[in-house]
Motif scaffolding. Structure first.
Motif, PDB file in Angstrom:
ATOM      1  N   ARG A 117     -54.683 -16.301  26.078  1.00  0.00           N
ATOM      2  CA  ARG A 117     -54.770 -17.768  27.078  1.00  0.00           C
ATOM      3  C   ARG A 117     -56.385 -17.947  26.965  1.00  0.00           C
ATOM      4  O   ARG A 117     -57.058 -17.378  27.813  1.00  0.00           O
ATOM      5  CB  ARG A 117     -54.283 -16.964  28.240  1.00  0.00           C
ATOM      6  CG  ARG A 117     -54.395 -18.133  29.464  1.00  0.00           C
ATOM      7  CD  ARG A 117     -53.620 -17.423  30.774  1.00  0.00           C
ATOM      8  NE  ARG A 117     -52.174 -17.013  30.348  1.00  0.00           N
ATOM      9  CZ  ARG A 117     -51.217 -17.846  30.707  1.00  0.00           C
ATOM     10  NH1 ARG A 117     -51.370 -19.021  31.112  1.00  0.00           N
ATOM     11  NH2 ARG A 117     -49.998 -17.477  30.131  1.00  0.00           N
ATOM     12  N   ASP A 176     -50.703 -13.877  32.713  1.00  0.00           N
ATOM     13  CA  ASP A 176     -49.908 -13.051  31.708  1.00  0.00           C
ATOM     14  C   ASP A 176     -49.112 -11.983  32.472  1.00  0.00           C
ATOM     15  O   ASP A 176     -48.059 -11.615  31.751  1.00  0.00           O
ATOM     16  CB  ASP A 176     -50.778 -12.808  30.577  1.00  0.00           C
ATOM     17  CG  ASP A 176     -51.625 -13.801  30.029  1.00  0.00           C
ATOM     18  OD1 ASP A 176     -51.143 -14.462  29.110  1.00  0.00           O
ATOM     19  OD2 ASP A 176     -52.711 -14.012  30.549  1.00  0.00           O
ATOM     20  N   LYS A 207     -57.452 -24.996  24.075  1.00  0.00           N
ATOM     21  CA  LYS A 207     -56.587 -24.440  24.612  1.00  0.00           C
ATOM     22  C   LYS A 207     -55.961 -23.447  23.560  1.00  0.00           C
ATOM     23  O   LYS A 207     -55.174 -24.057  22.566  1.00  0.00           O
ATOM     24  CB  LYS A 207     -55.549 -25.063  25.404  1.00  0.00           C
ATOM     25  CG  LYS A 207     -56.051 -25.413  26.995  1.00  0.00           C
ATOM     26  CD  LYS A 207     -55.032 -26.009  27.694  1.00  0.00           C
ATOM     27  CE  LYS A 207     -55.580 -26.243  29.238  1.00  0.00           C
ATOM     28  NZ  LYS A 207     -54.568 -26.942  29.770  1.00  0.00           N
ATOM     29  N   ARG A 228     -52.204 -21.104  24.406  1.00  0.00           N
ATOM     30  CA  ARG A 228     -51.514 -20.388  25.259  1.00  0.00           C
ATOM     31  C   ARG A 228     -50.211 -19.911  24.165  1.00  0.00           C
ATOM     32  O   ARG A 228     -49.289 -20.504  24.085  1.00  0.00           O
ATOM     33  CB  ARG A 228     -50.884 -21.248  26.306  1.00  0.00           C
ATOM     34  CG  ARG A 228     -51.614 -22.204  27.171  1.00  0.00           C
ATOM     35  CD  ARG A 228     -51.786 -21.409  28.304  1.00  0.00           C
ATOM     36  NE  ARG A 228     -52.585 -22.037  29.203  1.00  0.00           N
ATOM     37  CZ  ARG A 228     -53.992 -21.767  29.272  1.00  0.00           C
ATOM     38  NH1 ARG A 228     -54.633 -21.067  28.412  1.00  0.00           N
ATOM     39  NH2 ARG A 228     -54.924 -22.391  30.222  1.00  0.00           N
TER      40      ARG A 228
END
Lengths: 352, 352, 352, 352
Positions: C154, C174, C230, C232
Motif C-alpha cells: 500500500r 491492511d 499508487k 494497492r
C-alpha cells in the motif's frame, strides 16, 4: 526411428534466418544447406564451426539428392518460379507468405503440387501460436456459440515498402488466422475495404476491411502502418462467450468472457449496471504454453510430408487469403464498393 | 458577487439525476425544481429534507420566474418541442444528446435560440473530461503536427434499444469529441459506413464508420453493442507525435508518443528493430485532474449565459454531429456508398 | 415498513462529507444534523435548499431526541471522549478509524458499548468493498486451501502528518482487511516491524511489517508515503489457489489463480517451464459489483442496530487492529525485535 | 581487426546452453568447446553439423591452447575449484552466480585472479539488460536526486531446491542490481531479514530483507517461491523523481515519475487531491532497446579482457553480494536481528 528429412532454406534475408534456426533445432529435420545469391548473407546464417553447406544457386540446391524439401524465403515476386521449379524437381515446398504475388500463380502452384503428390505449405506463422491453437479449439468445441462478429486490429509503425501497401503487408496475418479458426475456412460472400494514404507516399498506410463471414456475421480488420505503438488485438464475439486475444499481453494473452449476448428488453436497472460496469460476466484466462510458433510450424511441415496429408496451412489456405486480398484491393479502389471474392477449390486450386 | 441562475431539470429518468446533482453542487447554479410526469421519480431525485420543488408539468416549470434555464433529459423524441417552448418562454436551454431526433428540428432549435439571444447548449459530456480537454490543447498547440488518422473504438455490452441503433447510440460520443478537438470542427467531405445485425434484432449492433476529415486524413469509428468487455480507445496519429487515449485506464488515460511518421526508405535494420520492438519513441503520460466532467459542463453553461457567448458545445455542435450521423445512416443503407454530409451554418443553423 | 433511524454526522472535515452523503441516500437512515465547530464547514456539507440541521456543539447533538446514532469523523484524539459521551447519552456510535489513539481508550469504549447494549462500529471501509467481500467468501468456502502467505503493498504519495506515521496511517487498512478475511480474525502470535525516515521529518515514511498468522504462515505489509504512483495490491497464497487483489485495476480487480503449491522434486523440465512462463495455471477474474463501499457500510450499521448483533466491523475489530499497531510500533522502535501483541477479548474489550 | 578469443563453456545443464548460444553468435568470441561430464548433454548443446568440440573433462579443457577463457555454469558447489584451476591454467573466467557457495572461497577467487592479472567476472545477467543500464545512467546523472528508498519484489512459482532457500535463489538478482546502480556499490551498514517455511519443506520459501544503504535510506527486497503469478518490480524513490521498473511489462518496462518528495505542511486540498488521484506528476516511459542481456554480457567479458580492466560485474561484485547474503541468513536465523555485513576490499577480495 523415423528418418529425418533434408531441407534447404532459400533466401537468407529477413525471415530466412528464423527458418534456418528452427529447422536446425528440430529433430525431424536436417538442415543441409542455406542458399542466397549473396554468399556472405548465407554464410552469416550458417555461422562458424558449422558443416551446413552454403549455396548460391537455386538450381544447385534442387539438384541435391540430400534435399527432400525447400523453404522459400525470397522476395514475393520470385515465390512462384522457385516453388514450381522445386516441385518439378520433386521437392516438398514451404513458402513464406504470400504464396505468390497473385492468385493466378498461386493457383498453378496448388495444382502442380497436387498433381505431383508433393506437400505445398505456407508459413502462416500465427496459426502455430499457442493462442491461435487455443482459439481454434475453443471455437471447434462450440464454446463461443455462434460467431456474431470479429474485430481485429493490427497496427504498428510499419515501414513504407516499395512493393506492397499496408493491406497486403498486414492483413494476411489476420486473414490466415480467420481461415484457420473459422469452421469451414475463409470463404466470404462479400468484402468491402477502404484505404488512405495521408502521407502521399503512393502506398496506402491505413486500411479497413469488412469481410462478411455468413449468417449475418462479419469480421472487421483494421491495419495501420503509422502508429508508434503496436496493437495486436482480436475480439471474437459469440452467442455464448466472447474471446479477446491481445497478443502483446504476455500475462493475459487470451481471455474468455463468460458472457454472450441475449436478446430481450433491457430494464432501466440493466442499463444503469451496464453503464457503470467495466465488464459483465466472469473472465477466464487460460494458461498457454510458451512454445515458439515456428518450431511447431516446421514440425507440421515434416508431419504433413510423412503422413501424406495437407498441412494445417496448406497451399489452398494461402490461395484463399490471396483471393480475399485481391477482392479487398478491388473494393478499396472503388471506395468501398462491395466485392465478391473468387471461390477457391482446395483440391485443384481452381478459382471461380 | 455574481448572482446565481435558477435552473430546473426536466426529466428524472436515467441522466436527469446526474444533472440535478451537479447543478445542486455548483456555486453558479440554484436548482429550484425537478420535473417529471412521474412525480415519484422527481421526488426520488430531489431527496428528503430538501426544499427543491417537484413539478410534473413542463408548462409549470416554464412559467416560473425563478427559472432562468432548463436542462432537458427527456426521451429524444421530445427534445425539440420542449426546447422550443423553453426558448419561447425566454429560458436558456441545455439538452441531453442528441439535440433532436433529426437535423430539421435541430436546425430550427439553433435558429430560434440565435434569434432570441438565448444560450442553447448540448451536453456532450466527454468534451468536458480532463482527457479531452488535454487532447484539444495538445492539438491546438500543434504538438501532434498534421493529423494523419484517427482510430476510435467504443464497444461494450449495450442494450438493444427500441428507438436507436448502435450508430446513433454510441457514435455521437466519438463525433462530439472529434468536433471539439479538430481545428475547424467536424466538417467532413465524405462519410462511409457499414453495419450489421447478426442477432436479427431489427437494429444494427455493430457498425464501422469512416469520416474523411480533409488533407487525405480520415477518422475511423468502430462501435459495437455486443461485447461483454468495454473498450474506449482513441488513437490520434500526427506527423510529429501520436496520442493514445484509453479512457478505461485510470493510470495512463492519455499517452503522448514522441514519435510521428516520416517518410524515407527503411533499412533492413530499421525493419528488424520495428519487428522486435513493442513501440518506438519515448512516451509521456501527463497527470490529469480527476474533475467530474458534468461539473465542468454545468459551469460552462452558466459561463456561456453570463458572458453571452456560444458554449463550448453549443447547439451548432449538436447539429454538426446530427448531420454526420444522418449521412452515415444513408451510407450504411447503401452498403458503404460514400455520402457527403450536409454543411451546417453555425450562426443560423442552416444546412446546405 | 421498518422505521428509519435518525443520525448525526460529527465532524465535517475530510471524511465527514462522504459519510453524510451516504447516510442521506440510504433508505434506512434519516440524516438529521451535521455538526462541526466551524459552522461554515457543516453548512457546506448540508448544502442549500436543505432542511438538515447544522449544529456546532456535540452536546446539542447528543441532547436531540431525533438522533438515534452518531457518526464520528473528528480528529482521532477526540474519538474516545465523543464516543463515550454518545454512548452515555444512549446513542449508537460509528467511529472513523482509528477507534481511538490508543488501546486503553478503545478497550473502554468496547466495554461501555457492551454494557449499555449499544452498537459500536468502526468504519473499516475496505471491508465493505465488493472485492474484500469476495475474498472473504472465497476463503470461507475453502477455495484457497490453507493460507500460506499474504503480501500486501500500500504505497502512495502520502502527506507527512503531524500526528501519525505511515504505519498508523496506512497499515490499519491492511490489518482491518486481514481481520475480516482471516478465519478467526486477527490474532497474531508475533509481530516484527521496521521503519525509516529518510527525509528526517520526524515521522517514519516507509515501514514494513511481518505478522505471524499461525501454522507457519505470515502476512507481510509494506506501507510507504513517498511514492508518486499508487500501489494497492494484496497477494494471498493458499495451498489450493492464489488470489491477487489489485485495487487500482478496475477491470481485473481480483484474480483467482488456479494453482496452489505442492511439494516434490522438480524436474529440469519443470524448472525450464517455470523460467519462461509468466505464470502457471488458469486465471479466473470474477465479475464484481460496482457498489460503493460506504453505502454498504452505513447499511450494515443500521442492520446491526436493528438486529441487535455485532456489526461486521465492530468495536472489537477496531481494538484488535490497535493492538497489532501498538506491537508493531514497539517492534520498530527496537529495530525489528519480535513482539507479541496483546490479546483482545471481543466481548469485554479486555486485553491481556 | 582484433583477434577473437577462444572460449569453452563448462556445464551443459540449465544455463550453459544460453551461454553457448551467445558466445557462438558474438563476433568477439570463438566457441571452441562445450564440456559436461554427461557427453550427451554437451552434444545436444553443440548440435549437429557443428565442429565445436565436446569435452567431458575440465582438465582437458584447461589444457587446450585454443581456450583463452572459460565460462562456468556448473552447480554452485563446484564453482570455486573449477575457477581456481582455470585461473591457475591462465584462463580468464566467467562464473554463473553465485560466485561461490561462501565468501571465503569467493574471496580467494578474487585474490587469485587479481594476482594473476586475469579477468574474473560474474554473470549478473540483469545488469546487462537495457532497463538496468537505463536505471544506472539515470541515477548517475542525478535525475532521481538523493535516493530515499528502494522496494524490490521478485516472486514466482519457484521450485523448492535441495541446496538453496528462496533468499539465496532469488535475492542475488536484486542485490546484483543494487550493487550496479547504487553509486559506490553495495556496502550496507545493516541488514535485517525474516523468512518463513509455511510448507514445512525444510527450506524457507518466503523471505523479506531490509538493507540500509546509507543516509537514512533503505532497500527492501521481497522474495517468494510460492506465487503462481510472477512479479518483478522495483520502485526507486528519489528526492527529485521516482522510477518504477516492471520487468514483465514489455511496453512500459521503466517509468520515470516526474515527482519526488518535498516536505512541508500539506493543505486539506492537497490531501483530497492525493486521495482521489491515482498518481501525481507526469510519467515518462523511455524507449529501451530490445537487446538480449546475455549478448551484452559476453561482449563485456571480451572487452574487459582486451582492455585489461575490471568487468562491469567483476568478481568483487559477486563477493559483495555474497557478503550481504551471508549477513541476511544470519539475521533471519535470529528472527530479524540486525547484522552488519562484512566489508569487501574490491582490489584484494579481503573481507573485514
Amino acid at each position: 526411428m523415423t528418418r529425418r528429412y533434408g531441407v534447404a532454406v532459400i533466401g537468407a534475408g529477413y525471415w530466412g534466418p528464423n527458418l534456418a534456426r528452427n529447422f536446425r533445432a528440430h529433430p525431424a529435420w536436417d538442415l543441409v544447406a542455406v542458399c542466397d545469391r549473396d554468399e556472405s548473407r548465407a554464410l552469416a546464417v550458417v555461422g562458424e564451426r558449422s558443416t551446413v553447406d552454403v549455396e548460391t544457386s537455386v538450381e544447385a540446391v534442387l539438384a541435391r539428392a540430400d534435399v527432400d524439401a525447400v523453404a522459400i524465403a525470397t522476395p514475393a515476386a520470385t515465390h512462384a518460379s522457385i516453388a514450381l521449379a522445386a516441385l518439378d524437381a520433386g521437392k516438398h515446398v514451404l513458402v513464406e507468405k504470400p504464396l505468390a504475388p497473385g492468385s493466378a500463380d498461386a493457383s498453378k502452384m496448388v495444382r502442380t503440387a497436387s498433381d505431383a503428390g508433393l506437400t505445398l505449405m505456407i508459413d502462416h506463422t500465427y496459426c502455430y501460436t499457442p493462442a491461435v491453437q487455443y482459439i481454434h479449439d475453443v471455437i471447434a468445441k462450440g464454446m463461443l456459440g455462434r460467431i456474431l462478429y470479429i474485430e481485429s486490429t493490427r497496427i504498428n509503425l510499419g515501414l513504407i515498402q516499395p512493393d506492397v501497401d499496408v493491406l497486403w503487408d498486414l492483413a494476411p496475418h489476420d486473414l490466415s488466422v480467420l481461415d484457420y479458426i473459422l469452421p469451414g475456412g475463409l470463404a466470404p460472400t462479400r468484402v468491402s475495404a477502404t484505404e488512405s494514404d495521408p502521407l502521399g507516399s503512393g502506398k496506402s498506410c491505413v486500411s479497413h476491411l469488412t469481410v462478411e463471414i455468413g449468417d449475418g456475421a462479419s469480421a472487421h480488420i483494421s491495419v495501420n502502418w503509422l502508429s508508434p505503438t503496436k496493437i495486436r488485438q482480436m475480439v471474437i464475439g459469440g452467442s455464448h462467450r466472447t474471446l479477446v486475444w491481445d497478443d502483446l499481453d504476455p500475462i493475459r494473452r487470451v481471455s474468455l468472457h463468460d458472457r454472450g449476448v441475449t436478446m430481450g428488453q433491457p430494464s432501466q436497472d440493466d442499463r444503469r449496471r451496464a453503464a457503470v460496469s467495466y465488464r459483465l460476466g466472469d473472465i477466464t484466462v487460460p494458461a498457454l504454453a510458451e512454445t515458439e510458433a515456428l518450431r511447431l510450424m516446421v514440425g507440421e511441415f515434416a508431419a504433413a510430408i510423412r503422413e501424406d496429408r495437407p498441412a494445417r496451412t496448406d497451399g489452398a489456405a494461402g490461395l484463399r487469403v490471396l483471393s480475399v486480398l485481391e477482392a479487398a484491393s478491388h473494393s478499396a479502389a472503388h471506395h468501398g464498393e462491395a466485392v465478391r471474392p473468387r471461390h477457391v477449390d482446395s483440391e485443384t486450386g481452381d478459382m471461380e
